[in-house]
Motif scaffolding. Sequence first.
Motif, mmCIF file in Angstrom:
data_model
loop_
_atom_site.group_PDB
_atom_site.id
_atom_site.type_symbol
_atom_site.label_atom_id
_atom_site.label_comp_id
_atom_site.label_asym_id
_atom_site.label_seq_id
_atom_site.Cartn_x
_atom_site.Cartn_y
_atom_site.Cartn_z
ATOM 1 N N ILE A 63 0.738 -1.207 0.023
ATOM 2 C CA ILE A 63 -0.033 -0.144 -0.029
ATOM 3 C C ILE A 63 0.708 1.320 -0.253
ATOM 4 O O ILE A 63 1.772 1.386 0.667
ATOM 5 N N CYS A 64 0.364 2.002 -0.773
ATOM 6 C CA CYS A 64 1.474 3.380 -1.114
ATOM 7 C C CYS A 64 0.324 4.777 -1.235
ATOM 8 O O CYS A 64 -0.678 4.567 -1.799
ATOM 9 N N ARG A 65 0.893 5.771 -0.427
ATOM 10 C CA ARG A 65 -0.105 6.753 -0.484
ATOM 11 C C ARG A 65 -0.093 7.572 -1.838
ATOM 12 O O ARG A 65 -1.066 7.894 -2.227
ATOM 13 N N GLU A 66 0.973 7.391 -2.482
ATOM 14 C CA GLU A 66 0.778 8.266 -3.808
ATOM 15 C C GLU A 66 -0.025 7.327 -5.146
ATOM 16 O O GLU A 66 -0.440 7.981 -5.766
ATOM 17 N N GLU A 67 -0.189 6.223 -4.673
ATOM 18 C CA GLU A 67 -0.960 5.308 -5.792
ATOM 19 C C GLU A 67 -2.325 4.726 -5.486
ATOM 20 O O GLU A 67 -3.140 4.238 -5.951
ATOM 21 N N VAL A 68 -2.630 4.808 -4.011
ATOM 22 C CA VAL A 68 -3.799 4.108 -3.424
ATOM 23 C C VAL A 68 -5.190 4.505 -4.170
ATOM 24 O O VAL A 68 -5.776 3.746 -4.432
ATOM 25 N N THR A 69 -5.120 5.629 -4.449
ATOM 26 C CA THR A 69 -6.662 6.218 -5.159
ATOM 27 C C THR A 69 -6.425 5.705 -6.498
ATOM 28 O O THR A 69 -7.690 5.543 -6.812
ATOM 29 N N MET A 70 -5.584 5.793 -7.190
ATOM 30 C CA MET A 70 -5.473 5.190 -8.576
ATOM 31 C C MET A 70 -5.825 3.624 -8.504
ATOM 32 O O MET A 70 -6.711 3.388 -9.165
ATOM 33 N N ASN A 71 -5.352 2.916 -7.526
ATOM 34 C CA ASN A 71 -5.619 1.531 -7.500
ATOM 35 C C ASN A 71 -7.085 1.215 -7.121
ATOM 36 O O ASN A 71 -7.657 0.313 -7.637
ATOM 37 N N SER A 72 -7.707 2.283 -6.519
ATOM 38 C CA SER A 72 -9.144 1.991 -6.094
ATOM 39 C C SER A 72 -9.971 2.233 -7.232
ATOM 40 O O SER A 72 -11.089 1.899 -7.327
ATOM 41 N N LEU A 126 -8.369 12.944 -6.538
ATOM 42 C CA LEU A 126 -9.351 12.619 -7.515
ATOM 43 C C LEU A 126 -9.042 13.623 -8.531
ATOM 44 O O LEU A 126 -8.913 13.114 -10.041
ATOM 45 N N ASP A 127 -9.069 14.815 -8.337
ATOM 46 C CA ASP A 127 -8.972 15.833 -9.545
ATOM 47 C C ASP A 127 -7.650 15.726 -10.146
ATOM 48 O O ASP A 127 -7.555 16.196 -11.427
ATOM 49 N N GLU A 128 -6.660 15.112 -9.719
ATOM 50 C CA GLU A 128 -5.377 15.130 -10.490
ATOM 51 C C GLU A 128 -5.082 13.807 -11.389
ATOM 52 O O GLU A 128 -4.311 13.560 -11.943
ATOM 53 N N ILE A 129 -5.923 12.926 -11.353
ATOM 54 C CA ILE A 129 -6.120 11.895 -11.864
ATOM 55 C C ILE A 129 -6.749 11.904 -13.241
ATOM 56 O O ILE A 129 -7.961 12.319 -13.288
ATOM 57 N N ASP A 130 -6.153 12.031 -14.260
ATOM 58 C CA ASP A 130 -6.853 12.165 -15.732
ATOM 59 C C ASP A 130 -6.463 10.681 -16.450
ATOM 60 O O ASP A 130 -6.045 9.979 -16.198
ATOM 61 N N PRO A 131 -7.281 10.535 -17.685
ATOM 62 C CA PRO A 131 -7.090 9.310 -18.390
ATOM 63 C C PRO A 131 -5.588 8.925 -18.701
ATOM 64 O O PRO A 131 -5.289 7.681 -18.578
ATOM 65 N N GLU A 132 -4.792 9.767 -19.150
ATOM 66 C CA GLU A 132 -3.379 9.541 -19.414
ATOM 67 C C GLU A 132 -2.833 8.906 -18.330
ATOM 68 O O GLU A 132 -1.902 7.691 -18.115
ATOM 69 N N LYS A 133 -2.873 9.538 -17.008
ATOM 70 C CA LYS A 133 -2.042 9.323 -15.679
ATOM 71 C C LYS A 133 -2.531 7.724 -15.389
ATOM 72 O O LYS A 133 -1.757 7.112 -15.075
ATOM 73 N N LEU A 134 -3.671 7.572 -15.257
ATOM 74 C CA LEU A 134 -4.380 6.265 -14.884
ATOM 75 C C LEU A 134 -3.938 5.170 -15.724
ATOM 76 O O LEU A 134 -3.636 4.105 -15.269
ATOM 77 N N TYR A 135 -3.947 5.468 -17.178
ATOM 78 C CA TYR A 135 -3.629 4.449 -18.177
ATOM 79 C C TYR A 135 -2.115 4.072 -18.058
ATOM 80 O O TYR A 135 -1.647 2.767 -18.087
ATOM 81 N N LYS A 136 -1.418 5.099 -17.661
ATOM 82 C CA LYS A 136 0.275 4.991 -17.608
ATOM 83 C C LYS A 136 0.368 4.096 -16.376
ATOM 84 O O LYS A 136 0.963 2.950 -16.148
ATOM 85 N N HIS A 137 -0.361 4.502 -15.296
ATOM 86 C CA HIS A 137 -0.263 3.529 -13.855
ATOM 87 C C HIS A 137 -0.866 2.090 -14.174
ATOM 88 O O HIS A 137 -0.333 1.063 -13.708
ATOM 89 N N TYR A 138 -1.955 1.655 -15.105
ATOM 90 C CA TYR A 138 -2.382 0.617 -15.415
ATOM 91 C C TYR A 138 -1.340 -0.107 -15.912
ATOM 92 O O TYR A 138 -1.118 -1.348 -15.690
ATOM 93 N N LYS A 139 -0.444 0.428 -16.862
ATOM 94 C CA LYS A 139 0.727 -0.395 -17.468
ATOM 95 C C LYS A 139 1.549 -0.875 -16.489
ATOM 96 O O LYS A 139 2.130 -1.849 -16.768
#
Length: 419
Positions: free
Chosen positions: A33-42, A176-189
Amino acid sequence: METIKLQEGVVLKRIPTDQFKTNLISVYFKRPICREEVTMNSLLPYVMRAGTKSYPNETAISKKLKDLYGAFLSANVSKKGEIQIFGFQLAFINEKYVEEELFKEVLSLLKEVLFEPYLEDRYFSELVLSIEKEVLREAILARINDKGSYARERLLEEMCGDELYGVAEEGYMEDLDEIDPEKLYKHYKEVIRTSQIEIHLQGEMDREKTLSLLKEEFVFPQGERVEISVPDLSFSPSKIKEEAEEMDVEQAKLVLGYRTHRSVMVEDCTDVLLYATILGIGSQSKLFRIVREKHSLCYYIGAGLESLKALMLIQTGIETADRDKVVELIEVLQGEMREGNISQKELSESKKMLINDLKSVKDNVFSLANFHFAQSFRFENRTFEQMIEAIEKVEIEDVQRVARSVELDSIFFLKGREK
């Protein structure tokens, strides 16, 4: 349960059973678990679940699931110890009831969810992401509005503020406001390349056929897999931390956090489970019988274990004026257990409850799957029979020894405003 390594950091766990008409395939991504990515993982599994290359929206996916004899696909996110887990479960009918090769089609759909999510202009859909952000925002707000859940989260923030476990399971609204489609997709990869991955197959399926299909279809990108380690169990309170907040609440919420210093990732903790059960799990427990029934000092009370992180929480709803009385009585009961004030009746009733709960797990396809996934974190994988045997072996002296080692770390009190 059979464990098979598919590739580096990717394992298959087979759970053969003919008990249900429904088979189940589950895919779990595990990350520290990581503060920087926990919201993207959710957000991520729900965005992936919303559409794929061939089935670009939930309507198309639902139609495909219906064609697969009413198969059911769910996404999920959770936290176990200091590990965030997210992924998918796909339930489908046993092939022998439909007389066709259903598993291959099921696997094809799940493969698209994992490797070919729906994209617009090379990234996730802005519309889908905005919908899932609002769903997550509402879930976080609901956690805050549920005063019991809020008090628990606040206790853990104070108690584990310097530890990974202090990070909120569902993430944070300010992200939430900082997460856009590009950022989340790169995190997915990054997630599919570097996560530890478990695939569970539960049900009645041909071993060689399913194994061959999985090896052929589920090939994850190679990367340096994240390490899943045992939580630091060395934290020991130098003094009890106490925090309080005021809100407009009719019923005050009191949460006490304890360190057990024992994790199931390291050793057998059946004695810790019996200790927590005798103290505060179920209507036969000391907390229920004495704090609630005998002294009428609370509306509800109960204990719960986070057995990977070696924590125990006691949560209760009380009148604001009764705060000190309740804390004192809980501590008195703890002290009595340290002195061995535990009856054979309390021990046997708690054992019976735990064994009955354990046996009931087998009655539901999802409960059984969750049990086996939880087992994968333990220092050793045990059968139901071995777990029941371990429960039966615990004696009063074992529970007393646990009581002497448990330490109160933190107290959080959510009280009503003075009128």
